[in-house]
Design a protein around this motif. Structure first.
Motif, PDB file in Angstrom:
ATOM      1  N   GLN A 180      53.674 -45.020  -1.791  1.00 21.05           N
ATOM      2  CA  GLN A 180      53.030 -43.801  -2.293  1.00 21.05           C
ATOM      3  C   GLN A 180      51.832 -43.516  -1.396  1.00 21.05           C
ATOM      4  O   GLN A 180      50.734 -44.015  -1.651  1.00 21.05           O
ATOM      5  CB  GLN A 180      52.600 -43.977  -3.741  1.00 21.05           C
ATOM      6  N   PRO A 181      52.049 -42.726  -0.336  1.00 19.65           N
ATOM      7  CA  PRO A 181      51.032 -42.569   0.713  1.00 19.65           C
ATOM      8  C   PRO A 181      49.694 -42.015   0.243  1.00 19.65           C
ATOM      9  O   PRO A 181      48.690 -42.198   0.928  1.00 19.65           O
ATOM     10  CB  PRO A 181      51.713 -41.603   1.697  1.00 19.65           C
ATOM     11  N   ASN A 182      49.669 -41.340  -0.916  1.00 21.76           N
ATOM     12  CA  ASN A 182      48.380 -40.826  -1.413  1.00 21.76           C
ATOM     13  C   ASN A 182      47.667 -41.836  -2.309  1.00 21.76           C
ATOM     14  O   ASN A 182      46.634 -41.522  -2.896  1.00 21.76           O
ATOM     15  CB  ASN A 182      48.580 -39.513  -2.171  1.00 21.76           C
ATOM     16  N   HIS A 183      48.218 -43.048  -2.409  1.00 24.62           N
ATOM     17  CA  HIS A 183      47.605 -44.118  -3.185  1.00 24.62           C
ATOM     18  C   HIS A 183      47.032 -45.158  -2.227  1.00 24.62           C
ATOM     19  O   HIS A 183      47.653 -45.508  -1.221  1.00 24.62           O
ATOM     20  CB  HIS A 183      48.626 -44.799  -4.102  1.00 24.62           C
ATOM     21  N   PHE A 184      45.850 -45.688  -2.592  1.00 21.61           N
ATOM     22  CA  PHE A 184      45.196 -46.701  -1.768  1.00 21.61           C
ATOM     23  C   PHE A 184      44.871 -47.889  -2.655  1.00 21.61           C
ATOM     24  O   PHE A 184      44.065 -47.788  -3.582  1.00 21.61           O
ATOM     25  CB  PHE A 184      43.942 -46.118  -1.111  1.00 21.61           C
ATOM     26  N   VAL A 185      45.516 -49.006  -2.362  1.00 19.83           N
ATOM     27  CA  VAL A 185      45.454 -50.162  -3.250  1.00 19.83           C
ATOM     28  C   VAL A 185      44.342 -51.109  -2.812  1.00 19.83           C
ATOM     29  O   VAL A 185      44.029 -51.243  -1.624  1.00 19.83           O
ATOM     30  CB  VAL A 185      46.805 -50.906  -3.282  1.00 19.83           C
ATOM     31  N   PRO A 186      43.714 -51.784  -3.780  1.00 17.07           N
ATOM     32  CA  PRO A 186      42.635 -52.730  -3.468  1.00 17.07           C
ATOM     33  C   PRO A 186      43.131 -53.913  -2.651  1.00 17.07           C
ATOM     34  O   PRO A 186      44.269 -54.369  -2.807  1.00 17.07           O
ATOM     35  CB  PRO A 186      42.139 -53.167  -4.842  1.00 17.07           C
TER      36      PRO A 186
END
Length: 836
Positions: free
Chosen positions: A742-748
């Motif tokens: 999901q390219p618009n998501h940035f995971v910790p």
């Protein structure tokens, strides 16, 4: 302008003189640090018989002094000088001395009831209907206990009998470099001078009246706004005793005013005042205390009466000259650590006229120094931190209770202490947070069923209140943000003993969130109940009161920040390896940060943002500032999303929000936009005495603005985990990575084990505005335990000097170039760029 020209301008700035020590001694005052006026303050408090005085008046025009606990403001009134006196520990309308659980203010919640509340969140029960998130939170979670409010202490009035119509050459000033207030004027053949200061070394307020070519005939009396206060005068002393009304266990206080009028007549009056006749020199010394002690849950026990007697005896024995010298030495030593010298031509205008204009570099320079002075005044060694109004309050019912808001305000009060080289001012914040951790363990258990750790709600007081706000729509957690301040102080000082001291607080907050976090529909872990302070969403459907939510971005960013800090602290201290592993396992499961349909950083996990929303809180950019996880240098896409959010929110706002926006734009490396906001703050969001404009005033704007200046000139929040990397993108630790699915998501990201030893990157002049083409700053602090001096000309760095207060390593980023890792031993310094 070159560096030599700057030195010439510095000499030209050394203007103005004022009387000090005695009538024959003159000292030079540096006008860059001095607030000057040609008229007294507007003393509407004298006329206001009840309630808050409206409009611009005493609080906005009188000049403040303080030693961190004891505070004063002086009006410079010609006929009557009015000194407002405050003690930062004096509160009223609350409770103390309850049992340990009850003292926290918490509500005992059954597990089934808490689950009922959470179920409403999972089912999206928005709005304010009886089954809504807000209504159920109010019903089951919110405290019914009184928070109370910060209270005024006393008022000291000194009447001269002088006719304002006869006065010539009036001047009122406050030197933020020495902490000395002065008033001078002439009547006929006489010249009258007053000096004021609030001494930290000797814990007293001091006033001195002198006359040349005339005599002083004064009446001194003191009052309290608290009902039932007793005032008596005998010999050369006035004693006031009173109580601040509490719901349980009134707070007792006492004040002594001691007068030395030389050979002049001093006559006690039946109303408790003192009349002084035929004096040339009068010294007035004031000491005052209440019975508060930071002992949970009693919060009392100070021998306030004995302390009054002891303090006043010691101060009067020393005499005015010794008191003044020790005070000036104390204040100037701390103020002189950090000096900003921007390039401007002095206007000769009084401060109120500077503020009423359209802004100037002269005002911006003064505002920075004054903010540092205010920090010294309202936060030193007291057991509680500065509140919404710092230290100064005249109202029995102050705005917002003059309390501690944990959704930004109390944290913002401490953003500038380390960068601006006033680290000692952080001590009260630490002491207060220790109390919260003790109290908050009861709130965590009783309200949320969390057995380990501690919890903090939106509003705090000096009596350990950690419960949820009385309005369900304001339910929030605050411990993670408080802990961000705690660990950042360690980042600057590198004091291992301090890290040992705060580690249990960090761990306790992390333990709470380990248990409090819960899986959402997508399986990620989110904080709820929560909100995004103090914003609303789906307003058309559910009204502006629709604020409660789940997984708000600010909460999620702060939890990652907390877990990362706790992992680093436990690594450095070599303890709790198992708990560290628990945090490492949880981090990848935290709800990611998301970029929404407008290209903005989402405020909530759902794409509810409205591009027309100009709300003053921009909490979902907390990872940009005061956090460290969004940067133009390392997280390009999140940086662009933050830019979109900032453009949506606009530039103009309340004072504290304007201060935050100055910091945001500095972190975005847009110096001109940061300066535009700072100029607006100093000229359009400042009262005549430079207090932050947020009626009646809030001090966080002053501190946020000064923090923004530091951010324009020096940033040090990025860490180099790759010593061999040649670019900052390759070198720096990055806390978020793009989700490939999901390219618009940035995971910790789980912090690299090298982070605990990773050198900080000192970014020199990261957001220098074009309005400040030449200048000099000395004594800024950087993370890692370093101090930095810089000179610049034509918008470019000329020279920097880095000094090590502790042995350590760092890298320099300047001119888009990253240096190699540099090592300095304690006491060593380095010039940059190195001489060839």
């Amino acid at each position: 302008m070159n560096h030599r020209d700057i030195k010439t301008v510095k000499f030209a700035w050394l203007l103005g003189v004022f009387l000090c020590v005695n009538a024959d001694a003159i000292a030079v005052a540096d006008e860059r640090y001095v607030l000057r006026y040609d008229a007294p303050a507007k003393d509407n408090l004298l006329e206001a018989s009840k309630g808050r005085a409206k409009g611009i008046g005493y609080i906005q025009t009188a000049l403040p002094m303080g030693n961190g606990r004891l505070g004063a403001m002086f009006s410079g009134g010609i006929d009557t000088e009015h000194l407002l006196i405050n003690d930062i520990t004096l509160w009223m309308n609350s409770k103390r001395g309850l049992d340990e659980a009850a003292q926290s203010g918490t509500r005992n919640v059954a597990s089934d009831d808490f689950e009922t509340v959470r179920k409403a969140y999972r089912e999206g029960k928005y709005g304010t209907k009886p089954d809504s998130m807000e209504s159920l939170s109010t019903k089951y979670l919110s405290s019914t206990e009184p928070l109370g409010n910060y209270a005024p202490f006393t008022d000291l009035m000194i009447s001269s009998g002088h006719d304002p119509a006869q006065v010539r050459n009036y001047r009122r000033s406050l030197d933020s470099r020495t902490g000395l207030g002065t008033v001078s004027y002439s009547i006929g053949e006489g010249t009258f001078t007053r000096e004021f200061f609030c001494s930290y070394p000797h814990d007293v307020v001091v006033a001195r009246y002198t006359a040349e070519g005339a005599k002083l005939n004064l009446t001194v009396h003191t009052t309290s706004r608290h009902k039932g206060a007793l005032v008596s005068a005998a010999d050369n002393r006035i004693i006031l005793s009173g109580k601040a009304k509490m719901v349980q266990d009134d707070v007792e206080f006492m004040q002594i005013v001691q007068i030395d009028a030389g050979d002049a007549d001093v006559t006690p009056q039946p109303d408790g005042s003192l009349k002084i006749a035929g004096a040339s020199d009068v010294t007035i010394v004031l000491a005052g205390y209440c019975d508060y002690l930071p002992i949970y849950p009693s919060f009392k026990g100070r021998g306030y009466q004995a302390d009054c007697e002891k303090t006043i005896a010691a101060a009067t024995k020393l005499g005015f000259d010794s008191l003044k010298k020790s005070h000036v030495d104390d204040v100037s030593t701390m103020v002189n650590r950090c000096q900003l010298e921007l390039d401007f031509k002095p206007s000769g205008l009084t401060t109120d006229k500077l503020v009423s204009g359209d802004g100037s570099v002269e005002l911006e320079n003064l505002y920075f120094h004054y903010s540092r002075y205010l920090q010294l005044c309202c936060s030193r060694s007291a057991p509680v931190p500065s509140n919404l109004q710092g230290l100064w309050n005249a109202d029995l019912k102050p705005a917002w209770n003059c309390d501690y808001h944990t959704d930004i305000n109390v944290q913002m009060n401490y953003w500038m202490v380390d960068p601006a080289n006033l680290s000692e001012s952080f001590h009260p914040f630490v002491q207060w947070t220790k109390i919260l951790a003790e109290s908050g363990s009861h709130t965590a258990r009783e309200t949320f069923g969390v057995e380990k750790g501690w919890s903090m709600g939106l509003n705090g007081n000096v009596f350990g209140f950690t419960a949820q706000n009385e309005h369900g729509r304001r339910n929030q957690q605050g411990g993670h943000w408080l802990c961000q301040n705690l660990f950042d102080h360690y980042a600057f000082t590198q004091d291992r003993a301090y890290l040992e001291e705060i580690y249990p607080i960090l761990k306790g907050s992390a333990e709470f969130f380990v248990e409090y976090l819960a899986p959402w529909k997508d399986g990620t872990l989110v904080v709820y109940p929560t909100w995004s302070p103090e914003n609303s969403y789906l307003v058309k459907q559910y009204s502006k009161l629709n604020k409660q939510a789940y997984g708000a971005s600010w909460d999620q960013q702060l939890v990652l920040n907390l877990f990362t800090d706790c992992i680093e602290a436990s690594t450095i201290l070599r303890r709790d390896e198992e708990f560290r592993e628990t945090l490492q396992e949880m981090i990848p499961n935290l709800c990611p940060q998301k970029i929404g349909q407008y290209g903005q950083l989402q405020e909530w996990p759902e794409d509810w943002d409205n591009p027309k929303d100009t709300h003053r809180h921009i909490s979902h950019l907390i990872a940009l500032h005061p956090g460290r996880d969004i940067s133009p240098l390392t997280t390009k896409e999140l940086h662009q999303a933050a830019l979109v959010t900032m453009k949506h929110r606009g530039d103009e706002s309340t004072g504290w929000s304007t201060g935050w926006k100055t910091c945001f734009w500095s972190r975005l490396h847009n110096g001109d936009r940061a300066h535009k906001i700072y100029q607006f703050l100093t000229s359009k969001r400042a009262y005549p005495n430079l207090f932050d404009f947020h009626p009646p005033f809030q001090i966080d704007g002053n501190f946020g603005g000064a923090a923004g200046v530091c951010e324009m000139l020096l940033q040090s929040h990025l860490r180099s985990v790759n010593a061999d990397a040649k670019t900052i993108e390759e070198a720096a630790f990055v806390a978020y990575q793009k989700d490939p699915k999901q390219p618009n998501h940035f995971v910790p990201v789980v912090p690299d084990e090298r982070l605990a030893d990773a050198p900080y990157i000192l970014h020199l002049l990261p957001a220098l505005p074009s309005a400040w083409p030449s200048g000099e700053v000395k004594g800024l602090k950087a993370r890692g335990g370093f101090e930095v001096d810089m000179q610049w000309s034509d918008g470019r760095l000329v020279q920097a000097t880095i000094r090590a207060s502790r042995s350590g390593e760092f890298r320099i980023y300047a001119g888009n170039t990253l240096s190699e890792v540099i090592s300095l031993e304690e006491g060593e310094s380095l010039d940059w760029p190195p001489s060839r």
